[in-house]
Scaffold this motif. Structure first.
Motif, PDB file in Angstrom:
ATOM      1  N   TYR A 116     115.148   9.004  43.900  1.00 42.49           N
ATOM      2  CA  TYR A 116     114.973   8.777  42.465  1.00 42.49           C
ATOM      3  C   TYR A 116     114.322   7.422  42.196  1.00 42.49           C
ATOM      4  O   TYR A 116     114.949   6.377  42.407  1.00 42.49           O
ATOM      5  CB  TYR A 116     116.327   8.884  41.758  1.00 42.49           C
ATOM      6  CG  TYR A 116     116.962  10.232  41.976  1.00 42.49           C
ATOM      7  CD1 TYR A 116     116.496  11.353  41.299  1.00 42.49           C
ATOM      8  CD2 TYR A 116     118.006  10.390  42.895  1.00 42.49           C
ATOM      9  CE1 TYR A 116     117.066  12.600  41.518  1.00 42.49           C
ATOM     10  CE2 TYR A 116     118.575  11.632  43.122  1.00 42.49           C
ATOM     11  CZ  TYR A 116     118.100  12.743  42.424  1.00 42.49           C
ATOM     12  OH  TYR A 116     118.656  13.978  42.643  1.00 42.49           O
ATOM     13  N   TYR A 123     122.274  21.812  32.760  1.00 39.69           N
ATOM     14  CA  TYR A 123     121.504  20.951  33.659  1.00 39.69           C
ATOM     15  C   TYR A 123     120.213  20.459  33.015  1.00 39.69           C
ATOM     16  O   TYR A 123     119.861  19.279  33.103  1.00 39.69           O
ATOM     17  CB  TYR A 123     121.192  21.687  34.969  1.00 39.69           C
ATOM     18  CG  TYR A 123     122.256  21.524  36.019  1.00 39.69           C
ATOM     19  CD1 TYR A 123     122.510  20.285  36.596  1.00 39.69           C
ATOM     20  CD2 TYR A 123     123.004  22.618  36.451  1.00 39.69           C
ATOM     21  CE1 TYR A 123     123.490  20.133  37.560  1.00 39.69           C
ATOM     22  CE2 TYR A 123     123.989  22.476  37.414  1.00 39.69           C
ATOM     23  CZ  TYR A 123     124.225  21.239  37.961  1.00 39.69           C
ATOM     24  OH  TYR A 123     125.206  21.085  38.916  1.00 39.69           O
ATOM     25  N   GLU A 124     119.476  21.359  32.377  1.00 41.89           N
ATOM     26  CA  GLU A 124     118.203  20.956  31.768  1.00 41.89           C
ATOM     27  C   GLU A 124     118.421  19.950  30.651  1.00 41.89           C
ATOM     28  O   GLU A 124     117.658  18.982  30.519  1.00 41.89           O
ATOM     29  CB  GLU A 124     117.454  22.184  31.256  1.00 41.89           C
ATOM     30  CG  GLU A 124     116.923  23.081  32.359  1.00 41.89           C
ATOM     31  CD  GLU A 124     116.067  24.221  31.804  1.00 41.89           C
ATOM     32  OE1 GLU A 124     115.863  24.262  30.574  1.00 41.89           O
ATOM     33  OE2 GLU A 124     115.619  25.055  32.611  1.00 41.89           O
ATOM     34  N   GLU A 137     119.104  16.600  32.308  1.00 46.22           N
ATOM     35  CA  GLU A 137     117.885  16.014  32.861  1.00 46.22           C
ATOM     36  C   GLU A 137     117.033  15.374  31.773  1.00 46.22           C
ATOM     37  O   GLU A 137     116.496  14.271  31.946  1.00 46.22           O
ATOM     38  CB  GLU A 137     117.086  17.084  33.598  1.00 46.22           C
ATOM     39  CG  GLU A 137     117.704  17.518  34.916  1.00 46.22           C
ATOM     40  CD  GLU A 137     116.911  18.620  35.578  1.00 46.22           C
ATOM     41  OE1 GLU A 137     115.930  19.087  34.971  1.00 46.22           O
ATOM     42  OE2 GLU A 137     117.273  19.022  36.701  1.00 46.22           O
ATOM     43  N   LYS A 138     116.887  16.056  30.652  1.00 45.16           N
ATOM     44  CA  LYS A 138     116.080  15.507  29.552  1.00 45.16           C
ATOM     45  C   LYS A 138     116.713  14.243  28.983  1.00 45.16           C
ATOM     46  O   LYS A 138     116.020  13.275  28.675  1.00 45.16           O
ATOM     47  CB  LYS A 138     115.923  16.561  28.455  1.00 45.16           C
ATOM     48  CG  LYS A 138     115.056  17.746  28.851  1.00 45.16           C
ATOM     49  CD  LYS A 138     115.018  18.784  27.739  1.00 45.16           C
ATOM     50  CE  LYS A 138     114.196  19.998  28.151  1.00 45.16           C
ATOM     51  NZ  LYS A 138     114.202  21.053  27.092  1.00 45.16           N
ATOM     52  N   TYR A 163     118.941  12.103  30.457  1.00 45.20           N
ATOM     53  CA  TYR A 163     119.164  10.993  31.370  1.00 45.20           C
ATOM     54  C   TYR A 163     117.878  10.413  31.946  1.00 45.20           C
ATOM     55  O   TYR A 163     117.905   9.360  32.584  1.00 45.20           O
ATOM     56  CB  TYR A 163     120.091  11.434  32.509  1.00 45.20           C
ATOM     57  CG  TYR A 163     121.477  11.843  32.038  1.00 45.20           C
ATOM     58  CD1 TYR A 163     122.026  11.307  30.876  1.00 45.20           C
ATOM     59  CD2 TYR A 163     122.220  12.782  32.744  1.00 45.20           C
ATOM     60  CE1 TYR A 163     123.292  11.688  30.439  1.00 45.20           C
ATOM     61  CE2 TYR A 163     123.488  13.161  32.327  1.00 45.20           C
ATOM     62  CZ  TYR A 163     124.016  12.622  31.157  1.00 45.20           C
ATOM     63  OH  TYR A 163     125.260  13.007  30.731  1.00 45.20           O
ATOM     64  N   GLU A 218     115.210   8.886  33.904  1.00 46.33           N
ATOM     65  CA  GLU A 218     115.056   8.436  35.295  1.00 46.33           C
ATOM     66  C   GLU A 218     116.378   8.075  35.953  1.00 46.33           C
ATOM     67  O   GLU A 218     116.392   7.545  37.050  1.00 46.33           O
ATOM     68  CB  GLU A 218     114.099   7.241  35.353  1.00 46.33           C
ATOM     69  CG  GLU A 218     112.649   7.612  35.092  1.00 46.33           C
ATOM     70  CD  GLU A 218     111.701   6.616  35.727  1.00 46.33           C
ATOM     71  OE1 GLU A 218     112.032   5.416  35.773  1.00 46.33           O
ATOM     72  OE2 GLU A 218     110.638   7.050  36.205  1.00 46.33           O
ATOM     73  N   TYR A 219     117.478   8.323  35.298  1.00 47.91           N
ATOM     74  CA  TYR A 219     118.805   8.105  35.875  1.00 47.91           C
ATOM     75  C   TYR A 219     119.052   6.627  36.180  1.00 47.91           C
ATOM     76  O   TYR A 219     119.625   6.286  37.214  1.00 47.91           O
ATOM     77  CB  TYR A 219     118.995   8.949  37.134  1.00 47.91           C
ATOM     78  CG  TYR A 219     118.668  10.405  36.937  1.00 47.91           C
ATOM     79  CD1 TYR A 219     119.363  11.179  36.005  1.00 47.91           C
ATOM     80  CD2 TYR A 219     117.635  11.015  37.659  1.00 47.91           C
ATOM     81  CE1 TYR A 219     119.050  12.516  35.807  1.00 47.91           C
ATOM     82  CE2 TYR A 219     117.328  12.355  37.462  1.00 47.91           C
ATOM     83  CZ  TYR A 219     118.037  13.097  36.543  1.00 47.91           C
ATOM     84  OH  TYR A 219     117.720  14.426  36.358  1.00 47.91           O
ATOM     85  N   SER A 237     126.571  13.420  41.350  1.00 45.14           N
ATOM     86  CA  SER A 237     125.245  13.734  40.817  1.00 45.14           C
ATOM     87  C   SER A 237     124.877  12.768  39.698  1.00 45.14           C
ATOM     88  O   SER A 237     125.750  12.229  39.007  1.00 45.14           O
ATOM     89  CB  SER A 237     125.240  15.174  40.285  1.00 45.14           C
ATOM     90  OG  SER A 237     124.091  15.423  39.510  1.00 45.14           O
ATOM     91  N   ASN A 238     123.575  12.590  39.502  1.00 42.88           N
ATOM     92  CA  ASN A 238     123.101  11.840  38.337  1.00 42.88           C
ATOM     93  C   ASN A 238     123.568  12.466  37.034  1.00 42.88           C
ATOM     94  O   ASN A 238     123.654  11.795  36.002  1.00 42.88           O
ATOM     95  CB  ASN A 238     121.573  11.791  38.335  1.00 42.88           C
ATOM     96  CG  ASN A 238     121.017  10.778  39.312  1.00 42.88           C
ATOM     97  OD1 ASN A 238     121.477   9.647  39.390  1.00 42.88           O
ATOM     98  ND2 ASN A 238     120.011  11.186  40.070  1.00 42.88           N
ATOM     99  N   HIS A 239     123.872  13.768  37.076  1.00 40.92           N
ATOM    100  CA  HIS A 239     124.251  14.470  35.859  1.00 40.92           C
ATOM    101  C   HIS A 239     125.717  14.273  35.498  1.00 40.92           C
ATOM    102  O   HIS A 239     126.177  14.810  34.493  1.00 40.92           O
ATOM    103  CB  HIS A 239     123.956  15.960  36.022  1.00 40.92           C
ATOM    104  CG  HIS A 239     122.522  16.243  36.320  1.00 40.92           C
ATOM    105  ND1 HIS A 239     122.115  17.005  37.398  1.00 40.92           N
ATOM    106  CD2 HIS A 239     121.381  15.845  35.713  1.00 40.92           C
ATOM    107  CE1 HIS A 239     120.802  17.070  37.427  1.00 40.92           C
ATOM    108  NE2 HIS A 239     120.326  16.375  36.428  1.00 40.92           N
TER     109      HIS A 239
END
Length: 380
Positions: free
Chosen positions: A92, A313-314, A317-318, A320, A322-323, A356-358
């Motif tokens: 990442y 999940y999507e 991702e939107k 966060y 670049e995490y 996870s980043n999530h």
């Protein structure tokens, strides 16, 4: 989750915890540079510098770790060596200034970033998730193993051809039944054997993540449990290769979480992988199953913050990006998970936890916050 497990207790494991054995010596410093690069001054004096003047330092090349601060070093020194915290993958670019120095592309980080990742003092493990989409070879696993210290551990997901009951389209929809679902021969040849040959003693947990089952199969759970038992019973022991490594099963349907499921795992010497995902009950509701599996190692994967829902999940991702920051802190989950990890380590068992980043927006920052909660519960 159905409360079918006997012995409700107000604390985590109640009277089931044995006395804590003496803890092994703790690490006190960050790991040495494992790729052999020497960042000190080098070469002989060619006369171009004044006598007594310091020679210019070589410019470091490649992906370098972000130097850890004193807080991270102190946490690493205080954290039990039985506790293996890591993230789900490592490629990442947004972790610049957190894990890496400088800016690097995702493909470069995927190929070459693991060594720098493993030099962070709190990073004692990582999850290899790419094998879920395509089985990896022993040589691919070996390349990962060569990039990390001997005391580093990998959590690895089994290929979906083994763990998904359906063959899916690119958008994830089930297209047809997968005849290889939980096939013992494939599990051994395509997963266990290559991982054991390539990772050897660096194996932490080999995880069979069972994708959501179609409704027709959920209505016949005894058949699925028999199929799972047959596969697990056929797996070779990891003991001779990696004495503390474990095989674990992670699920996405709460229908699995019953005493019969626990009985299958126990009979085959496998562990339940605590999955923190909105498709499953909360961590508090999964504690009865952990108690039923006690004693033994802990395997946990913190996959997705519950605020995003079971199919979020999507959205995560939107949101966060670049995490690079913790955007949705979940201190309640962190506190309960830290208690489980601490109890496991104090009882003399390893704890393999990947994030996870999530989970909260940035896996490395969640990892640091979790380590702090383990070492100093309740302190901000």
């Amino acid at each position: 989750m159905q409360q079918e497990f006997p012995g409700r207790q107000d604390d985590l494991f109640g009277e089931l915890l044995p006395p804590a054995p003496a803890a092994p010596a703790q690490r006190t410093t960050a790991r040495d540079d494992v790729d052999g690069d020497d960042d000190s001054e080098g070469g002989e004096d060619d006369g171009s510098q004044p006598e007594g003047a310091a020679a210019p330092k070589r410019r470091r090349t490649g992906i370098q770790p972000q130097p850890p601060d004193e807080d991270q070093l102190a946490l690493a020194a205080a954290l039990s060596s039985r506790i293996r915290l890591g993230t789900s993958s490592w490629s990442y670019p947004g972790w610049q200034g957190i894990v890496w120095e400088g800016r690097h592309g995702g493909s470069n980080l995927s190929r070459n970033g693991l060594t720098a990742y493993a030099q962070q003092p709190l990073h004692r493990a990582v999850s290899i998730d790419r094998g879920f989409y395509q089985a990896l070879t022993a040589s691919q696993y070996e390349r990962y193993a060569q990039q990390v210290p001997e005391d580093f551990r990998f959590t690895v997901k089994a290929p979906s051809v083994i763990t998904d009951a359906q063959v899916r389209t690119e958008d994830g929809r089930g297209r047809q039944a997968n005849t290889a679902f939980l096939d013992p021969r494939l599990a051994v040849q395509e997963f266990l054997v290559p991982a054991m040959e390539g990772l050897s003693g660096r194996i932490g947990a080999l995880v069979f993540q069972l994708s959501p089952l179609p409704l027709a199969m959920l209505d016949r759970m005894p058949e699925q449990l028999d199929r799972l038992h047959a596969m697990l019973a056929a797996l070779p022991s990891l003991r001779d290769v990696a004495p503390e490594a474990v095989v674990a099963v992670e699920v996405r349907d709460p229908e699995w979480l019953t005493p019969d499921f626990v009985a299958v795992l126990k009979d085959c010497g496998a562990r339940y992988c605590l999955s923190l995902h909105p498709k499953l009950p909360s961590i508090q509701e999964q504690l009865p199953l952990l108690r039923a599996m006690w004693p033994g190692p802990l395997v946990c994967r913190w996959n997705l913050n519950r605020i995003h829902g079971p199919f979020g999940y999507e959205d995560a991702e939107k949101k966060y990006g670049e995490y690079a920051e913790m955007m949705d802190p979940d201190p309640e989950t962190r506190a309960v998970l830290a208690k489980v990890i601490r109890a496991t380590a104090e009882a003399g068992h390893p704890a393999y936890v990947t994030i996870s980043n999530h989970a909260e927006g940035s896996a490395p920052l969640t990892l640091r916050a979790l380590a702090r909660e383990i070492v100093a519960p309740g302190e901000v």
